[in-house]
Write a protein that holds these residues in place. Structure first.
Motif, mmCIF file in Angstrom:
data_model
loop_
_atom_site.group_PDB
_atom_site.id
_atom_site.type_symbol
_atom_site.label_atom_id
_atom_site.label_comp_id
_atom_site.label_asym_id
_atom_site.label_seq_id
_atom_site.Cartn_x
_atom_site.Cartn_y
_atom_site.Cartn_z
ATOM 1 N N GLY A 41 0.809 -1.224 0.000
ATOM 2 C CA GLY A 41 0.000 0.000 0.000
ATOM 3 C C GLY A 41 0.836 1.266 0.000
ATOM 4 O O GLY A 41 0.359 2.331 -0.402
ATOM 5 N N LEU A 42 2.095 1.166 0.426
ATOM 6 C CA LEU A 42 2.992 2.335 0.407
ATOM 7 C C LEU A 42 3.127 2.905 -1.006
ATOM 8 O O LEU A 42 3.384 4.095 -1.189
ATOM 9 N N LEU A 43 2.990 2.033 -2.002
ATOM 10 C CA LEU A 43 3.195 2.473 -3.388
ATOM 11 C C LEU A 43 1.982 3.229 -3.932
ATOM 12 O O LEU A 43 2.029 3.780 -5.023
ATOM 13 N N GLY A 44 0.893 3.222 -3.174
ATOM 14 C CA GLY A 44 -0.325 3.893 -3.622
ATOM 15 C C GLY A 44 -0.116 5.366 -3.899
ATOM 16 O O GLY A 44 -0.838 5.951 -4.704
ATOM 17 N N SER B 150 -4.664 -0.531 1.450
ATOM 18 C CA SER B 150 -3.800 -0.322 2.618
ATOM 19 C C SER B 150 -2.919 0.884 2.312
ATOM 20 O O SER B 150 -3.019 1.474 1.245
ATOM 21 N N GLY B 151 -2.068 1.235 3.246
ATOM 22 C CA GLY B 151 -1.130 2.327 2.997
ATOM 23 C C GLY B 151 -1.562 3.648 3.586
ATOM 24 O O GLY B 151 -2.588 3.741 4.273
ATOM 25 N N PRO B 152 -0.786 4.708 3.301
ATOM 26 C CA PRO B 152 -1.014 6.013 3.931
ATOM 27 C C PRO B 152 -2.381 6.609 3.619
ATOM 28 O O PRO B 152 -2.983 7.258 4.467
ATOM 29 N N ASP B 153 -2.890 6.385 2.393
ATOM 30 C CA ASP B 153 -4.192 6.967 2.046
ATOM 31 C C ASP B 153 -5.300 6.408 2.927
ATOM 32 O O ASP B 153 -6.159 7.148 3.405
ATOM 33 N N LEU B 154 -5.251 5.112 3.150
ATOM 34 C CA LEU B 154 -6.290 4.490 3.967
ATOM 35 C C LEU B 154 -6.155 4.928 5.424
ATOM 36 O O LEU B 154 -7.154 5.212 6.091
ATOM 37 N N THR B 155 -4.912 5.004 5.884
ATOM 38 C CA THR B 155 -4.671 5.458 7.262
ATOM 39 C C THR B 155 -5.230 6.856 7.460
ATOM 40 O O THR B 155 -5.906 7.148 8.450
#
Lengths: 249, 425
Positions: A41-44, B150-155
């Motif tokens: 998800g970091l790559l989003g 997942s990831g920063p956007d979802l957070t």
């Protein structure tokens, strides 16, 4: 393999961010080590790339502290990329964001690396489109990079990618002026006032200007003054309301 | 000696009282009286998150809302945003408005953005006067439904939802249309929309508003708009999950169902494949796009007031028409204290409406004639405190805007009674 003092050659991992007819934008292909840790998800953040724009670069840090450099570019989906429609179910154009993940930022143009990455990820995109709901992120494996990497000196703080910037209005309770809006007597002023009052009392008591007179000051008298002060509490001033315990900056 | 001790005690008391008076006086004269006029950085701020699945029209609603509100157009207020945000919103709206161009692409991951809309009105000397700020989050709707998100956007999104002061549930009119037409896929999609909202809205204690987007696609259901809305409402309430969600919130507050079209009734059509396309001769005329914006502030205020003992508040307000100026000032102070505490319970430690609590009460309280009494008592207090005429004018201008926001929602309920969702079985 070193190319020069300031640049090095290394490996990279292709990645893909895209959407389909029904499923929204998500990371479809990611480095195997990120997939293993569930951190693809970091790559989003690459999803914000400008269509047809230049290659963009960002850095991200994994939860274990590993700093990764992303180089990526976005373009609209074409009929050659996928046998399905090139728009989503609402008729909006679809796009591909293709990139490479490396340990160091690029020192030279990574265009050829991205072209190579695209050949790796496009079959995965076709598999995604064949069955969107069942598709799960696919791991990519290391590929030699044609572009060179910066040899970054160790120990320097690495830049951290920020998803977006936003204006944050200063909340009322956190404003420095709030302190001044409360009609509270400064403790310094209070102490000063008490000291002045005590001096006046002492002056009256000893009356140095009256030493020629017959009065004899009481020699062994000790005066103890206890002053209790209060400060306004909840709703102390009209319209102020309760004073919060928030510490003003 | 006793006389000296008494004398010194009196002297100290006089000095302390003098210092307190001086300090109080300087505090009153160096800064505006509380609530008399927040600076631009001190505006009441409301954070809103619209919960909507992919393609439900969140971004378009945002662009259309701004387009409708950026000028006064018969209203007493208008909205501004930071320049970069204005550019982006205008770009989106321009792409949609062009009948020859396709639809703009959807919001992707990595494109989560906060938009800050500041409501302005005309202050003293015709100067722009900021009244309040509403923050809206734009994000990729798939974040709410994708199993792999997942990831920063979802957070970021989850954090924003948790801290939002009000939530807007977006119901895609496109899927309602398809559902009415008997499309089985639409049934699944509607359930996905409802499930997403239930999960995120059922556990929160804050105002919620449901917005039906793409209302233009439903205009052939019935000529009368309220009849049309009633029909759609019946369809929605047929879903057990949605009904339970509405009933859970309606037990504590007003829950609305607002029909919105970001493009208006003459701009789109469904093609043979069931895709929404632009009409070549389409004319963009958004309808009700400002309503979700207008509803936020009155709804949040109602929640604040619900946190106060109603009898106690009514008693305090009754004292506003008391015989003495001192009594009226004390009532005003008590009202401010009660409401600020209640607002603190809604907003937490950082209370973004504390500085304007009495203005909000004067503009948004529903009690008969109370709003006028609060307003009058505030004016009297300002006058006694020596608040400048300009600041007093600005306060009244702000109160007028707040009343207009409340009135906009009331007008909707009057025009479309079906928009008010109640406890239904």
């Amino acid at each position: 393999m070193e190319a020069a003092d300031s640049v090095v050659q290394e490996v990279g991992w292709p990645f893909l961010v895209s959407a389909g007819l029904v499923r929204d934008y998500t990371v479809l292909v990611a480095p195997d080590f990120l997939v293993a840790d569930g951190e693809q998800g970091l790559l989003g953040i690459a999803g914000g790339a400008v269509d047809g724009g230049p290659i963009e670069s960002r850095t991200v840090r994994t939860s274990s502290g590993r700093l990764l450099a992303l180089s990526y570019a976005a373009r609209l989906l074409t009929a050659e990329d996928s046998s399905g429609t090139v728009a989503d179910e609402f008729g909006r154009p679809l796009r591909l964001v293709v990139g490479v993940v490396t340990d160091r930022s690029r020192a030279t143009d990574p265009t050829r690396d991205l072209a190579r990455a695209e050949t790796v990820v496009l079959p995965a995109y076709r598999r995604f489109r064949a069955d969107e709901s069942a598709y799960r992120v696919e791991p990519s494996h290391r590929e030699p990079m044609r572009s060179l990497a910066l040899r970054e000196p160790e120990g320097l703080p690495a830049p951290v990618a920020v998803p977006y910037a936003e204006p944050v209005p200063v909340p009322y309770a956190a404003m420095p002026d709030r302190r001044r809006m409360r009609p509270v007597v400064s403790p310094v002023l209070l102490v000063f006032g008490v000291v002045v009052a005590l001096l006046l009392v002492l002056l009256l008591l000893f009356r140095p200007w009256a030493t020629s007179g017959g009065c004899v000051p009481a020699s062994s008298t000790t005066t103890t003054t206890t002053t209790t002060t209060t400060t306004p509490g909840v709703g102390g001033a009209a319209g102020t309301g309760p004073v919060t315990t928030t510490t003003c900056p | 000696m006793a006389a000296v001790l008494i004398g010194s005690a009196v002297l100290i008391t006089v000095v302390v009282l003098g210092l307190r008076w001086w300090s109080h006086r300087s505090a009153r004269t160096t800064v505006p009286a509380p609530g008399s006029g927040p600076a631009h950085t001190d505006l009441p701020t409301f954070d809103v998150v619209a919960l909507g699945t992919r393609g439900s029209g969140k971004t378009m609603l945002l662009a259309s809302m701004y387009s409708q509100l950026q000028t006064r157009s018969g209203r007493g207020y208008y909205v501004t945003a930071p320049f970069d945000q204005v550019v982006r919103l205008n770009q989106w709206f321009g792409e949609v408005a062009d009948p020859q161009a396709g639809w703009p692409r959807s919001t992707g991951t990595g494109e989560t953005r906060l938009f800050s809309f500041t409501v302005h009105t005309e202050g003293a000397y015709a100067r722009p006067l900021p009244v309040l700020t509403v923050n809206y989050l734009d994000y990729a709707g798939g974040l709410l439904t994708d199993p792999e998100a997942s990831g920063p956007d979802l957070t970021e999104l989850c954090a924003r939802i948790d801290s939002a002061h009000a939530l807007i549930g977006i119901i895609d009119g496109f899927w309602i249309r398809r559902l009415i037409d008997g499309d089985l896929v639409a049934k699944t999609r509607m359930q996905q929309i409802v499930t997403t909202m239930v999960h995120l809205m059922l556990r929160v204690d804050r105002p919620v508003t449901f917005v039906i987007t793409k209302w233009d696609l439903l205009q052939d259901i019935a000529v009368d708009e309220d009849e049309r809305l009633g029909f759609v409402r019946k369809h929605l309430m047929h879903n057990q999950n949605f009904r339970d969600l509405v009933n859970a919130h309606a037990a504590h507050r007003v829950v609305r169902l607002v029909p919105v079209s970001s493009v208006g009734p003459d701009f789109t059509a469904l093609d043979h494949a069931g895709i929404v396309v632009k009409r070549p001769d389409g004319e963009l005329r958004p309808t009700n796009a400002d309503l979700p914006f207008a509803a936020v502030v009155p709804d949040v205020w109602d929640q604040i007031e619900q946190g106060v003992d109603q009898a106690e508040l009514a008693a305090v307000f009754a004292r506003l028409s008391g015989p003495t100026a001192k009594g009226r000032a004390a009532a005003l102070s008590d009202a401010a204290g009660m409401l600020t505490q209640a607002a603190g319970r809604v907003f937490g430690l950082v209370n973004p409406v504390a500085g304007a609590i009495l203005d909000l009460a004067a503009g948004l309280h529903r009690g008969p004639s109370v709003e006028q009494q609060v307003s009058t008592a505030l004016s009297a207090r300002d006058e006694r405190s020596g608040v400048e005429a300009e600041l007093r004018f600005n306060r009244q201008a702000r109160i007028t805007v707040l009343r207009e926001l409340r009135s906009r929602v009331d007008v909707l309920e009057g025009r479309l009674p079906s928009s008010r969702l109640g406890s239904e079985v």
